[in-house]
Every structure is written in structure tokens, then in C-alpha cells.
Design a protein around this motif. Structure first.
Motif, PDB file in Angstrom:
ATOM      1  N   HIS A   1       0.818  -1.218   0.000  1.00 26.39           N
ATOM      2  CA  HIS A   1       0.000   0.000   0.000  1.00 26.39           C
ATOM      3  C   HIS A   1       0.847   1.263   0.000  1.00 26.39           C
ATOM      4  O   HIS A   1       0.412   2.301  -0.486  1.00 26.39           O
ATOM      5  CB  HIS A   1      -1.026   0.003   1.150  1.00 26.39           C
TER       6      HIS A   1
ATOM      7  N   GLU B   1       3.692   1.635  -1.756  1.00 25.37           N
ATOM      8  CA  GLU B   1       4.024   1.822  -3.170  1.00 25.37           C
ATOM      9  C   GLU B   1       2.825   2.354  -3.955  1.00 25.37           C
ATOM     10  O   GLU B   1       2.955   3.279  -4.757  1.00 25.37           O
ATOM     11  CB  GLU B   1       4.521   0.503  -3.772  1.00 25.37           C
ATOM     12  N   ARG B   2       1.658   1.781  -3.718  1.00 27.37           N
ATOM     13  CA  ARG B   2       0.441   2.278  -4.393  1.00 27.37           C
ATOM     14  C   ARG B   2       0.145   3.721  -3.998  1.00 27.37           C
ATOM     15  O   ARG B   2      -0.225   4.548  -4.838  1.00 27.37           O
ATOM     16  CB  ARG B   2      -0.762   1.388  -4.066  1.00 27.37           C
TER      17      ARG B   2
ATOM     18  N   LEU C   1       2.276   6.048  -3.021  1.00 30.10           N
ATOM     19  CA  LEU C   1       3.221   6.950  -3.680  1.00 30.10           C
ATOM     20  C   LEU C   1       2.819   7.215  -5.121  1.00 30.10           C
ATOM     21  O   LEU C   1       2.941   8.344  -5.613  1.00 30.10           O
ATOM     22  CB  LEU C   1       4.638   6.377  -3.644  1.00 30.10           C
ATOM     23  N   SER C   2       2.340   6.203  -5.791  1.00 28.42           N
ATOM     24  CA  SER C   2       1.901   6.359  -7.178  1.00 28.42           C
ATOM     25  C   SER C   2       0.741   7.349  -7.283  1.00 28.42           C
ATOM     26  O   SER C   2       0.732   8.225  -8.150  1.00 28.42           O
ATOM     27  CB  SER C   2       1.507   4.992  -7.741  1.00 28.42           C
ATOM     28  N   VAL C   3      -0.223   7.228  -6.387  1.00 31.04           N
ATOM     29  CA  VAL C   3      -1.370   8.143  -6.368  1.00 31.04           C
ATOM     30  C   VAL C   3      -0.903   9.561  -6.041  1.00 31.04           C
ATOM     31  O   VAL C   3      -1.298  10.534  -6.690  1.00 31.04           O
ATOM     32  CB  VAL C   3      -2.431   7.667  -5.354  1.00 31.04           C
TER      33      VAL C   3
ATOM     34  N   ALA D   1       2.063  10.925  -6.417  1.00 28.41           N
ATOM     35  CA  ALA D   1       2.932  11.517  -7.444  1.00 28.41           C
ATOM     36  C   ALA D   1       2.134  12.278  -8.494  1.00 28.41           C
ATOM     37  O   ALA D   1       2.614  13.272  -9.041  1.00 28.41           O
ATOM     38  CB  ALA D   1       3.788  10.433  -8.093  1.00 28.41           C
ATOM     39  N   GLU D   2       0.934  11.826  -8.758  1.00 25.63           N
ATOM     40  CA  GLU D   2       0.094  12.493  -9.756  1.00 25.63           C
ATOM     41  C   GLU D   2      -0.554  13.760  -9.219  1.00 25.63           C
ATOM     42  O   GLU D   2      -1.047  14.577  -9.993  1.00 25.63           O
ATOM     43  CB  GLU D   2      -0.977  11.529 -10.258  1.00 25.63           C
TER      44      GLU D   2
ATOM     45  N   THR E   1       8.517  17.880  -4.684  1.00 25.00           N
ATOM     46  CA  THR E   1       8.907  16.809  -3.774  1.00 25.00           C
ATOM     47  C   THR E   1       8.550  17.215  -2.348  1.00 25.00           C
ATOM     48  O   THR E   1       8.885  18.326  -1.909  1.00 25.00           O
ATOM     49  CB  THR E   1      10.425  16.548  -3.873  1.00 25.00           C
TER      50      THR E   1
END
Length: 109
Positions: free
Chosen positions: A70, A72-73, A75-77, A79-80, A85
Motif C-alpha cells: 500500500h 508503493e500504491r 506513492l503512485s497516487v 505523485a500524480e 517533492t
């Protein structure tokens, strides 16, 4: 205890929807055995800025969090939705297990 504060600056179009965007990530993190707290706040001065306060029982709990699917998921959400940073404070607090009571303020009866 490991104390972490992370400050996020979001795209204006993502700011109002941020709690919903990171709801799964937040719920999964709060369910981790070593998580002590995981609390978001929105700036009253800048509606595009959110701060996350996190507490983990120890370094092992913090490391398990970063290795979780979760994370990793999440971070993906994120990042958008971010414009830069995030800024972070990461501090080990030996001999701490969580929050203390504030000595200077108590509720009025």
C-alpha cells in the motif's frame, strides 16, 4: 518511537479531493501493527498544502511501512497530485511510545 512529519504541496485541482485520493493508503497504514498514529491536516493559509504526522513504534515498524504494497500504491497516487517533492522530518525518539498530555492547557468546566 519514530516520528515523521511530511509536508505535501498539491496541484489545485487535487487539493479538495486529497482525503479521498489517499483514503485507502491512510486506512491501510493505520491498520499496520506498528503504527501509532497517522494524521493529516490541511493548511488554513494554503489550501494546496497538507501535512502528515506519523508515528511508528520503532525503526522496524517504519521499515515495514515503507516496504508495504500500500505504500508503493500510495506513492503512485500521490505523485500524480503533488507539485513538488514533499518536505520531511524523520526523528527517532528513544523511550517514547506516543503522545503526552499538554501541561499548559486543560478544558474549562
Amino acid at each position: 518511537m519514530i516520528f515523521i512529519a511530511v509536508r505535501y504541496t498539491l496541484r489545485p485541482e487535487a487539493a479538495d479531493n486529497w482525503p479521498a485520493l489517499i483514503a485507502d493508503f491512510t486506512a491501510a497504514t493505520r491498520a499496520e501493527p506498528g503504527n501509532l498514529f497517522f494524521d493529516w491536516s490541511r493548511s488554513v493559509e494554503d489550501p494546496c498544502r497538507y501535512t502528515l504526522l506519523e508515528g511508528f513504534a520503532d525503526e522496524a515498524a517504519g521499515a515495514a511501512h515503507v516496504r508495504s504494497p500500500h505504500f508503493e500504491r500510495g506513492l503512485s497516487v500521490m505523485a500524480e497530485a503533488i507539485t513538488e517533492t514533499p518536505e520531511i522530518i524523520h526523528v527517532p525518539l528513544p523511550d517514547r511510545t506516543g503522545w503526552d498530555r499538554m501541561a499548559e492547557l486543560t478544558p474549562q468546566a
